[in-house]
Design a protein around this motif. Structure first.
Motif: not given
Ligand SMILES: Nc1ncnc2c1ncn2[C@@H]1O[C@H](COP(=O)(O)OP(=O)(O)OP(=O)(O)O)[C@@H](O)[C@H]1O
Ligand code: SF4
Ligand SMILES: [Mg+2]
Lengths: 287, 333, 326
Positions: A258, A261-262, A265, A278, A281-285, B126, B135-136, B139, B219, B226, B229-230, B245
């Motif tokens: 773990m 992996n962390l 990430d 990425q 990106a949300k809300g930026g466009a 999110r 996420r925990v 992972v 994942r 995500i 959605l943009g 929905r």
């Protein structure tokens, strides 16, 4: 160092980094830290399968060995195996991928077909076959893992090199007459380094999982080695009574993998601007 | 027609890859000289008997000749005889295939049915507590040693809670039926006590295999949702009165899943790799257990046979994924 | 003419890396029933933001406040859940700038049109065949050749001009009282632009639908609009009937904008000196004052109030003279 600082700002990655540091230090100083450093090789039949207590934090195993001490020494085996195996795979796979991606014609395709052969079956199957033929030794485990893991790196680097070759800075270098090996080492390699670093971290975790599975199946270093996979295999006979014997090494594997992996990430968030974009990106466009 | 071209281009390489695979495994299994004829002939065989057997098996020929003969045999569908069980390898694989397939099928099903919705919800919320907890979990799923997780489940559900059997695929004999999937065969014959028994045996190995697969799917689905959605079409549909929905679960999910699909090959590969170890822990009479046994016993023909089989399966799955990709995304057609 | 939409002194802020961007500053806009209003201004002046405010699809991080945002006389501002109330007021059609981005590439055009129809009040209960007929009819109204074939196609199989006709049809399928067309022709080439604009105007007239048409092209606004509102850097500058405006704009910025239009035989257009202000620390008072040739001391401190008549209202401390005074 700047990189380390940036990773440290990501809290999850920082946690991974700290855990890894603790385990590495524990492995290095195992002879000093272990309460019973001799328990790796000696038997105490009177103290078999004792539950966790102040004297034996994680209990004792079927030979009366202190599990905590054995775990510390086992960490050495695990870390060394993973680091060498990944280093060798990278050392073989990266040059092959670079060359194959740089000259994607006949030579490149040939190299990639060879790695396709390796990738056509799960790594663990080939590694098992090699380790079994060569005999249960730690060197053989490392060899088996290296021989089966390089194609992954070759594939990765091949794809990225082919992309990088179309970038302007590479085309410019080629046009200026820079020799191919210099283009590869000085221009392409630095460009693909971020994704290599990310994959190395995650690859170390994956390699630990495969190595411990080999140990579990009896293909790892022979007893009384405190290899974590073997410790779990040996503990199975004493379930459900001595559950701690099986639990402790599994938790050790989980925590170490773990951590890798962390860190991977965290590195991805820091190093890969595409992925960061990425996320933003949300809300930026708007248009 | 693009589709046919794609399939053709991929199929061209299949024989070459498979021959390469046979050569590779052949080389691996001959890394160290050993003498299967001696093992087979038994302790008391005379040197002459062993030599005769060696000749009969073609082991006195040079290695390249042995290799060539093996490749030709395989091409004719003959994978040789297992050195240990003395039964044809192809038959053994065929007999064990349904057990592994049933396991892999339900593990994949569980992973997708859980992983996709969880990934979508995590993407929609999110950085909520739900997202963090998930996420925990994911992972951990990618960091846990499958064999250890299996033992943990056995300890908890079989030994302590007594809910499931520790090992095996069924308590008595398998239900007779054509599919070889016990769940289906038992259902067809209406044998519900057997069905229940089969399901109880399936539960733990399926969960073990499904956990890391689910983590991967969560994942990729989360990242895909995500990302989508943009997209502007999300805002467009919102402005035009399409309920949130519907936009999410029909349009966004579909885009996200085309990305997740490319990862199914990876998931399937990990599932097969996991099955090798998990079948060993649960004494599951499938291909994984067969592989472990033959490798531990240096049963060459069995190892070769298994490897080729898995190779074929891999190639087919990856081809199917490419085809599915093209079908899902109309721009590729 | 009854009032359909009224925006009164509404401000919109966005968080941005350098601080809060004050993208709209006490903006005013009115749209009457069946009226075609042109919203004109340079790139970045906030046209899309205002359009999205009315559509109820501002990004989450946008902070909205102000006097009133009314639909058919009902103010939806204040009291939370504004977005839902905006979209619940009455059906609004949306024709965006980039038609290809508005559709999912993975579904046939007909299916996506059907989705709009399915959730619109006007046609919720239509059966499959009925709905298909309605869509085909509408596609024919926007002069798409072979509507049924287009319904079966995917967005990437259709040209940009045709796709924009599809989006106009989809907007009208909702039986809206207002269509918001945000630079609907910017992405198309010139010959197609004109066709789309005439079509939009004709359909709006036929169906008695109001249109909010944003553009930076004064010529296009002249072609199809009844009224024009000029914006500069998040503030409304002038609002007037088209003929009045083009005969004699009164806001200095509007005057310069009109003067900078390319005209046959007049050589290269003059550009306006200076640069658009940044939105994090915009100039106080009238945001145009650093570039304005007519600026007075008051301009740097006070936002000018609206003066003039309903046919021509202007926000300026020192406006250009009216037509008859000239
Ligand atoms: N989500 C956001 N976050 C931060 N700033 C934003 C956001 N959306 C828009 N802006 C800023 O608001 C200003 C106005 O943008 P808007 O898109 O409304 O202008 P516009 O008049 O439509 O321009 P164009 O003619 O280029 O379409 C721009 O400066 C833009 O950078
Ligand atoms: S208010 Fe002042 S600065 Fe603004 S346009 Fe009018 S004269 Fe120019
Ligand atoms: Mg805009």
């Amino acid at each position: 160092m700047k990189l380390l600082g940036r990773i440290a700002r990501d809290r999850v990655a920082l946690a991974g980094l700290i855990v890894l540091a603790v385990i590495v230090l524990a492995a290095i100083f195992a002879p000093v830290l272990a309460p019973y450093p001799l328990d790796v090789n000696t038997y105490h039949t009177a103290q078999r399968l004792l539950p966790p207590s102040a004297a034996h934090w994680f209990g004792t195993d079927q030979m009366g060995g202190d599990i905590f001490s054995r775990l510390l020494f086992g960490a050495r085996i695990t870390l060394i195996t993973a680091v060498i195996a990944v280093a060798v795979s990278v050392a073989i796979g990266v040059p092959i991928g670079l060359v194959g991606g740089y000259w994607p014609g006949f030579a490149g395709d040939g190299l990639m077909r060879v790695s396709d052969v390796f990738l056509a079956v799960p790594q663990i199957v080939l590694a098992m076959a090699i380790a079994a033929t060569l005999g249960p030794q730690i060197q053989n485990v490392i060899l088996a893992l290296s021989l089966t893991y390089w194609p992954f790196w070759a594939r990765l680097v091949y794809a990225e090199t082919r992309n990088a070759k179309n970038e302007i800075y590479v085309e410019a270098a080629v046009a200026l007459g820079v020799p191919p090996w210099r283009v590869m080492v000085l221009h392409i390699l630095p460009a693909i380094a971020p994704s290599l670093i990310i994959r190395t971290s995650i690859g170390l975790g994956g390699t630990i999982l495969v190595a411990s599975a080999l140990g579990f199946l009896g293909l790892g270093p022979p007893p009384p080695s405190p290899e974590w996979g073997r410790m779990i295999a040996d503990a199975r006979a004493f379930l459900p009574g001595a559950w701690w014997d099986a639990a402790a090494p599994g938790i050790a594997i989980l925590v170490l993998v773990m951590a890798f992996n962390l860190i991977g990430d965290g590195l991805r968030d820091v190093l890969d601007p595409k992925l960061r974009g990425q996320a933003a990106a949300k809300g930026g466009a708007v248009d | 027609m693009r589709l046919l071209g794609l399939i053709a281009r991929r199929l061209v390489w299949v024989p070459a890859t498979l021959i390469g695979l046979v050569v590779l495994v052949f080389v691996i299994s001959h890394l160290v000289p050993s003498d299967p004829a001696r093992i087979l002939a038994g302790e008391n065989a005379t040197t002459a008997q062993v030599a005769a057997l060696r000749h009969k098996m073609g082991l006195d020929q040079p290695l390249p000749v042995q290799l060539l003969r093996y490749v030709i045999d395989v091409a004719r569908g003959n994978m040789g005889v297992s050195l240990y069980t003395q039964t044809p390898v192809a038959g053994e694989i065929w007999r064990r295939l349904p057990a592994t397939m049933e396991l892999a099928f339900y593990a994949m099903l569980l992973a997708v049915l859980l992983g996709v919705p969880l990934g979508v919800v995590a993407a929609l919320r999110r950085n909520s507590w739900f997202d963090h907890v998930l996420r925990v979990v994911t992972v951990s799923g990618l960091a846990i040693a499958a064999f250890w997780f299996a033992i943990l489940l056995q300890l908890l559900f079989s030994m302590w809670l007594n809910l499931t059997p520790v090992q095996g695929r069924i308590s008595d004999f398998g239900p007779s039926g054509v599919t070889g999937f016990y769940t289906i065969d038992a259902a067809i014959s209406g044998n519900w006590s057997t069905e229940l028994d089969v399901l109880r045996h399936l539960a733990l190995p399926v969960i073990t295999l499904a956990f890391p697969a689910m983590a991967t799917i969560v994942r990729f689905t989360r990242a895909g949702v995500i990302g989508t959605l943009g997209s502007f079409f999300v805002d467009y549909q919102r402005a035009m009165g399409v309920p949130w929905r519907v936009t999410v679960w029909r349009y966004v999910l579909r885009s996200a899943l085309t990305g997740t699909l490319t990862q199914i090959g990876l998931v399937f590969g990990n599932l097969l790799a996991g099955a090798v170890v998990v079948e060993a822990v649960f004494d599951w009479p499938g291909l994984g257990q067969f592989a472990v046994n033959s490798i531990l016993q240096s049963d060459y023909n069995a190892i070769l046979g298994f490897t080729i089989y898995v190779g074929v399966m891999f190639i087919v799955v990856n081809l199917l994924i490419d085809v599915g990709q093209v079908l899902l995304d109309p721009r590729g057609r | 003419m009854t009032e359909l939409v009224r925006v009164r002194d509404v401000s919109v802020d966005f968080p941005s890396p350098g601080g809060t961007a004050k993208v709209l500053d006490r903006v005013n806009l009115a749209i009457g029933e069946g009226e075609i209003v042109g919203l004109v201004g340079e790139s970045g002046c906030g046209k899309t933001t205002l359009a999205r405010l009315i559509l109820g699809v501002l990004p989450k991080e946008a902070a909205v406040r102000g006097e009133a945002l009314s639909f058919a006389g009902r103010n939806v501002l204040g009291g939370g859940a504004e977005e839902a109330r905006v979209r619940g007021a009455f059906p609004i059609g949306f024709v965006p700038q980039e038609p290809r981005a508005a559709l999912s590439p993975l579904f046939p055009i007909g299916a996506q049109a059907r989705e709009i129809l399915r959730w619109s009040l006007a046609a919720r209960r239509l059966r499959g065949g009925e709905a298909r007929r309605r869509i085909a009819e509408m596609f024919a109204r926007v002069q798409l050749p072979d509507p049924h074939a287009i319904m079966r196609r995917y967005p990437h199989e259709v040209s940009g001009g045709q796709l924009q006709r599809v989006l106009i049809a989809m907007a009208l399928l909702r039986e809206p009282r207002l269509v918001v067309a945000d630079e609907p022709t910017t992405a198309l080439d010139v010959t197609i632009q004109a066709q789309i604009l005439t079509l939009l105007r004709r359909l709006a007239r036929e169906q008695r639908v109001a249109v909010l048409f944003t553009t930076h092209d004064l010529g296009a606004a002249w072609e199809i609009c009844d009224r024009i509102t000029v914006m500069y850097s998040g503030q409304d500058a002038e609002s007037a009937a088209v003929e009045t405006f083009f005969a004699r704009p009164r806001h200095p910025y509007a005057g310069l904008l009109l003067g900078s239009m390319p005209q046959p035989g007049a050589g290269l257009p003059r550009s306006i000196a200076g640069a658009v202000p940044n939105l994090v620390t915009p100039p106080p008072g009238c945001r145009f004052h650093p570039r304005c040739p007519r600026a007075l001391p008051a301009c740097g401190t006070q936002r000018p109030p609206a003066t003039g008549s309903t046919t021509q209202s202007v926000r300026c401390h020192n406006p250009l003279p009216e037509r008859d005074a000239a």
